[in-house]
Structure formats: C-alpha cells, structure tokens
Design a protein around this motif. Structure first.
Motif, PDB file in Angstrom:
ATOM      1  N   ASP A  95     -12.569   2.932 -14.557  1.00  0.00           N
ATOM      2  CA  ASP A  95     -13.088   4.250 -14.182  1.00  0.00           C
ATOM      3  C   ASP A  95     -14.255   4.663 -15.067  1.00  0.00           C
ATOM      4  O   ASP A  95     -15.214   5.284 -14.600  1.00  0.00           O
ATOM      5  CB  ASP A  95     -11.974   5.301 -14.253  1.00  0.00           C
ATOM      6  CG  ASP A  95     -10.927   5.116 -13.158  1.00  0.00           C
ATOM      7  OD1 ASP A  95     -11.240   4.476 -12.133  1.00  0.00           O
ATOM      8  OD2 ASP A  95      -9.796   5.602 -13.332  1.00  0.00           O
ATOM      9  N   ASN A 155     -17.977  -4.074 -10.039  1.00  0.00           N
ATOM     10  CA  ASN A 155     -17.741  -2.916  -9.175  1.00  0.00           C
ATOM     11  C   ASN A 155     -18.840  -1.878  -9.349  1.00  0.00           C
ATOM     12  O   ASN A 155     -19.330  -1.291  -8.370  1.00  0.00           O
ATOM     13  CB  ASN A 155     -16.383  -2.295  -9.491  1.00  0.00           C
ATOM     14  CG  ASN A 155     -16.129  -1.032  -8.693  1.00  0.00           C
ATOM     15  OD1 ASN A 155     -15.857  -1.071  -7.502  1.00  0.00           O
ATOM     16  ND2 ASN A 155     -16.220   0.117  -9.349  1.00  0.00           N
ATOM     17  N   ARG A 174     -19.804   3.998   2.718  1.00  0.00           N
ATOM     18  CA  ARG A 174     -19.233   2.772   2.153  1.00  0.00           C
ATOM     19  C   ARG A 174     -18.471   2.016   3.233  1.00  0.00           C
ATOM     20  O   ARG A 174     -18.569   0.789   3.329  1.00  0.00           O
ATOM     21  CB  ARG A 174     -18.298   3.127   1.003  1.00  0.00           C
ATOM     22  CG  ARG A 174     -17.584   1.903   0.403  1.00  0.00           C
ATOM     23  CD  ARG A 174     -16.601   2.316  -0.690  1.00  0.00           C
ATOM     24  NE  ARG A 174     -15.965   1.155  -1.299  1.00  0.00           N
ATOM     25  CZ  ARG A 174     -14.903   0.541  -0.799  1.00  0.00           C
ATOM     26  NH1 ARG A 174     -14.369   0.977   0.327  1.00  0.00           N
ATOM     27  NH2 ARG A 174     -14.372  -0.499  -1.427  1.00  0.00           N
ATOM     28  N   THR A 175     -17.740   2.755   4.046  1.00  0.00           N
ATOM     29  CA  THR A 175     -16.974   2.114   5.115  1.00  0.00           C
ATOM     30  C   THR A 175     -17.894   1.362   6.062  1.00  0.00           C
ATOM     31  O   THR A 175     -17.610   0.218   6.456  1.00  0.00           O
ATOM     32  CB  THR A 175     -16.169   3.165   5.895  1.00  0.00           C
ATOM     33  OG1 THR A 175     -15.269   3.833   4.992  1.00  0.00           O
ATOM     34  CG2 THR A 175     -15.370   2.511   7.023  1.00  0.00           C
ATOM     35  N   GLN A 202     -10.131  -8.429   5.388  1.00  0.00           N
ATOM     36  CA  GLN A 202      -9.682  -7.847   4.119  1.00  0.00           C
ATOM     37  C   GLN A 202     -10.822  -7.164   3.384  1.00  0.00           C
ATOM     38  O   GLN A 202     -10.612  -6.157   2.704  1.00  0.00           O
ATOM     39  CB  GLN A 202      -9.066  -8.934   3.238  1.00  0.00           C
ATOM     40  CG  GLN A 202      -7.811  -9.564   3.819  1.00  0.00           C
ATOM     41  CD  GLN A 202      -7.264 -10.655   2.927  1.00  0.00           C
ATOM     42  OE1 GLN A 202      -7.201 -10.519   1.699  1.00  0.00           O
ATOM     43  NE2 GLN A 202      -6.858 -11.761   3.534  1.00  0.00           N
ATOM     44  N   GLU A 205     -11.218  -3.663   4.705  1.00  0.00           N
ATOM     45  CA  GLU A 205     -10.133  -2.715   4.480  1.00  0.00           C
ATOM     46  C   GLU A 205      -9.767  -2.519   3.009  1.00  0.00           C
ATOM     47  O   GLU A 205      -8.959  -1.651   2.696  1.00  0.00           O
ATOM     48  CB  GLU A 205      -8.882  -3.202   5.234  1.00  0.00           C
ATOM     49  CG  GLU A 205      -9.091  -3.321   6.746  1.00  0.00           C
ATOM     50  CD  GLU A 205      -8.008  -4.147   7.415  1.00  0.00           C
ATOM     51  OE1 GLU A 205      -7.087  -4.600   6.686  1.00  0.00           O
ATOM     52  OE2 GLU A 205      -8.082  -4.341   8.639  1.00  0.00           O
ATOM     53  N   HIS A 206     -10.334  -3.293   2.106  1.00  0.00           N
ATOM     54  CA  HIS A 206      -9.834  -3.284   0.724  1.00  0.00           C
ATOM     55  C   HIS A 206     -10.221  -2.017  -0.020  1.00  0.00           C
ATOM     56  O   HIS A 206     -11.213  -1.352   0.288  1.00  0.00           O
ATOM     57  CB  HIS A 206     -10.341  -4.517  -0.033  1.00  0.00           C
ATOM     58  CG  HIS A 206     -11.703  -4.339  -0.633  1.00  0.00           C
ATOM     59  ND1 HIS A 206     -12.867  -4.392   0.096  1.00  0.00           N
ATOM     60  CD2 HIS A 206     -12.091  -4.103  -1.923  1.00  0.00           C
ATOM     61  CE1 HIS A 206     -13.900  -4.194  -0.697  1.00  0.00           C
ATOM     62  NE2 HIS A 206     -13.457  -4.017  -1.926  1.00  0.00           N
ATOM     63  N   ASP A 207      -9.396  -1.694  -1.021  1.00  0.00           N
ATOM     64  CA  ASP A 207      -9.670  -0.598  -1.950  1.00  0.00           C
ATOM     65  C   ASP A 207     -10.032  -1.213  -3.299  1.00  0.00           C
ATOM     66  O   ASP A 207      -9.289  -2.046  -3.828  1.00  0.00           O
ATOM     67  CB  ASP A 207      -8.437   0.304  -2.100  1.00  0.00           C
ATOM     68  CG  ASP A 207      -8.663   1.435  -3.095  1.00  0.00           C
ATOM     69  OD1 ASP A 207      -8.424   1.213  -4.299  1.00  0.00           O
ATOM     70  OD2 ASP A 207      -9.084   2.531  -2.682  1.00  0.00           O
ATOM     71  N   ASP A 208     -11.166  -0.832  -3.869  1.00  0.00           N
ATOM     72  CA  ASP A 208     -11.662  -1.476  -5.090  1.00  0.00           C
ATOM     73  C   ASP A 208     -10.682  -1.370  -6.256  1.00  0.00           C
ATOM     74  O   ASP A 208     -10.437  -2.355  -6.966  1.00  0.00           O
ATOM     75  CB  ASP A 208     -13.012  -0.874  -5.495  1.00  0.00           C
ATOM     76  CG  ASP A 208     -14.105  -1.185  -4.489  1.00  0.00           C
ATOM     77  OD1 ASP A 208     -14.042  -2.254  -3.864  1.00  0.00           O
ATOM     78  OD2 ASP A 208     -15.015  -0.346  -4.316  1.00  0.00           O
ATOM     79  N   ARG A 209     -10.130  -0.185  -6.460  1.00  0.00           N
ATOM     80  CA  ARG A 209      -9.234   0.014  -7.600  1.00  0.00           C
ATOM     81  C   ARG A 209      -7.929  -0.758  -7.412  1.00  0.00           C
ATOM     82  O   ARG A 209      -7.398  -1.346  -8.362  1.00  0.00           O
ATOM     83  CB  ARG A 209      -8.957   1.500  -7.815  1.00  0.00           C
ATOM     84  CG  ARG A 209     -10.182   2.280  -8.282  1.00  0.00           C
ATOM     85  CD  ARG A 209      -9.946   3.779  -8.261  1.00  0.00           C
ATOM     86  NE  ARG A 209      -9.530   4.253  -9.587  1.00  0.00           N
ATOM     87  CZ  ARG A 209      -8.303   4.683  -9.865  1.00  0.00           C
ATOM     88  NH1 ARG A 209      -7.372   4.659  -8.945  1.00  0.00           N
ATOM     89  NH2 ARG A 209      -8.002   5.104 -11.076  1.00  0.00           N
ATOM     90  N   GLU A 210      -7.395  -0.743  -6.194  1.00  0.00           N
ATOM     91  CA  GLU A 210      -6.164  -1.482  -5.933  1.00  0.00           C
ATOM     92  C   GLU A 210      -6.379  -2.977  -6.102  1.00  0.00           C
ATOM     93  O   GLU A 210      -5.527  -3.684  -6.664  1.00  0.00           O
ATOM     94  CB  GLU A 210      -5.665  -1.180  -4.519  1.00  0.00           C
ATOM     95  CG  GLU A 210      -5.124   0.232  -4.342  1.00  0.00           C
ATOM     96  CD  GLU A 210      -4.663   0.494  -2.922  1.00  0.00           C
ATOM     97  OE1 GLU A 210      -4.729  -0.438  -2.087  1.00  0.00           O
ATOM     98  OE2 GLU A 210      -4.232   1.627  -2.650  1.00  0.00           O
ATOM     99  N   GLN A 211      -7.513  -3.474  -5.631  1.00  0.00           N
ATOM    100  CA  GLN A 211      -7.827  -4.894  -5.778  1.00  0.00           C
ATOM    101  C   GLN A 211      -7.970  -5.249  -7.261  1.00  0.00           C
ATOM    102  O   GLN A 211      -7.506  -6.310  -7.709  1.00  0.00           O
ATOM    103  CB  GLN A 211      -9.104  -5.223  -5.024  1.00  0.00           C
ATOM    104  CG  GLN A 211      -9.457  -6.712  -5.036  1.00  0.00           C
ATOM    105  CD  GLN A 211     -10.809  -6.983  -4.412  1.00  0.00           C
ATOM    106  OE1 GLN A 211     -11.788  -6.298  -4.703  1.00  0.00           O
ATOM    107  NE2 GLN A 211     -10.872  -7.988  -3.546  1.00  0.00           N
TER     108      GLN A 211
END
Length: 230
Positions: A95, A155, A174-175, A202, A205-211
């Motif tokens: 972050d 990122n 972004r989407t 993938q 649909e991915h989320d940067d923080r979750e990945q």
C-alpha cells in the motif's frame, strides 16, 4: 523594495527537519525522485537553500529521511503469529508503494541500503520465529524481500501506466483496460501461447492486492515445508 518583498514572502513559522521531510514527500509524490531538488524544496518552503542544509546535508540524506517517514507506519506490525506479521508487513509495503511509487526505487537498491535493511531484518526475524533451519533462513528471507518489493513495485508501475493511458483515453477505466488486455490474450494463437490463452480470463477478473497476498502465502507455504518435522 524587491529584496523586502522577497523577505516578506518567506514563511515566518520555524523551519524544522520534520517540515522539510514532509514537504519532500509531497514533492516526491508529485514529481518523483528526479523532481526533488533543493531549489524546488526551497520554493515550496519559501526559504533559502542554506536554511534547509542546516537540517539536511544532501539529497541522499533527504531521500532516506522521506523513505523512513513514509515507512514508519507501514512497517510497524504486531500480529498474533509470524505468518500474520509477514502478511501485514507485506501489505503495508504494498500500500505504501502504491501511494508513493518513488519508494520502489529506494527499496530496489538492495538490502544494504538502510531503509531496505530494516525491512529485511524484520522479515528475517519472522523467518527465524517460524523455525526455519539456519542454513535456509537467508534464502527464505530473501525470497520474501524480493517478491514483496518487486511485486509491489510492479503494481505501482502498472498503475502509473494505466494512469497515463487514462490521460489519453479519459473514459477508460481499470476494468476496461484489463478487459482489453484480456481479450488480446484470448486472441493469441493457443499453439504459441497456451498458458496466456488459458489464463486470459483471470487477468480480467483479478484483484491486485489479493493476488499479491496469494503470492506471499505461496512463499510462506514453501518456508513452512522447510521446518523440521516433529
């Protein structure tokens, strides 16, 4: 008269190292490391360069102080387990670099630089607390350090590139950008790019923080496998 005008334009509140560093962070956020000069800093603080040099010897010291100021909160963690502390530290750095992209350059200069050294020490202490055998501690801590700083920096670079594209295409979200890239991957010849073709959805649909945290967990799982079995 001109001299008097310049004098009255200057700030009257006391100049402190803390205010110099806070202003340096603002300049770094706006213009990056190249935009941080003592001339620009003097203009923002409305003071002479000599007054700044009284508190900070040079740009290297100023960059270090700015880095320390930003990382102070991001890297102060106290969790129930070493694994949770590694995740919290990793996410705090992710972050912080996302908000202050110039941090990537400071931390990428190697663990011998003081700011990175402190992070490496914190990660190493958690590795030791996980019961990793001595010969594997350096490799384990290094793997975490390289992934956390490298992935967080990538990122931040991706976000900067996306922002640049949005300036050229104000309506692009972004989407929409990820959807466009995903569609391009889907259109690749599956014979030449079987992997990219398979994971194109993938990307969309991915989320940067979750990945990012999933990557940290993969390394932690590998580290856990190094511990002696009871």
């Amino acid at each position: 008269m001109a001299s008097k005008a310049r004098h009255t334009d200057r700030r009257t509140d006391a100049l402190s190292r803390e205010r110099i560093v806070a202003t340096a962070v603002e300049l770094l956020d706006a213009a990056g490391a190249d935009g941080l000069t003592f001339r620009a800093l003097s203009a923002e603080l409305r003071t002479g360069a000599g007054a700044i040099y009284w508190h900070v010897a040079n740009k290297s010291e100023l960059l270090g102080a700015a880095t320390d100021a930003v990382l102070a909160g991001a890297t102060t963690v106290a969790e129930a387990t070493p694994e949770a502390e590694v995740r919290a530290l990793a996410l705090g750095l992710f972050d912080a670099i996302d908000e202050h992209p110039w941090l990537a350059g400071q931390l990428a200069q190697g663990p011998w630089k003081s700011e990175a050294l402190r992070i490496f020490e914190r990660l190493g202490q958690r590795v030791q607390a996980l019961g990793v055998p001595g010969p594997a501690q350096f490799t384990s801590a290094t793997a975490l350090m390289l992934f956390i700083v490298g992935a967080a920096s990538q990122n931040a670079a991706n976000a900067a590139n996306a922002a640049e594209l949005r300036r050229a295409q104000p309506d692009a979200s972004r989407t929409a950008l990820l959807a466009g890239e995903s569609t391009m991957w889907e259109g690749l010849d599956p014979g030449d790019y079987p992997f990219l073709h398979d994971i194109a959805g993938q990307l969309r649909e991915h989320d940067d923080r979750e990945q990012f945290l999933a990557g940290v967990d993969l390394i932690l799982a590998g580290i856990a496998a190094l511990r002696p079995q009871a």
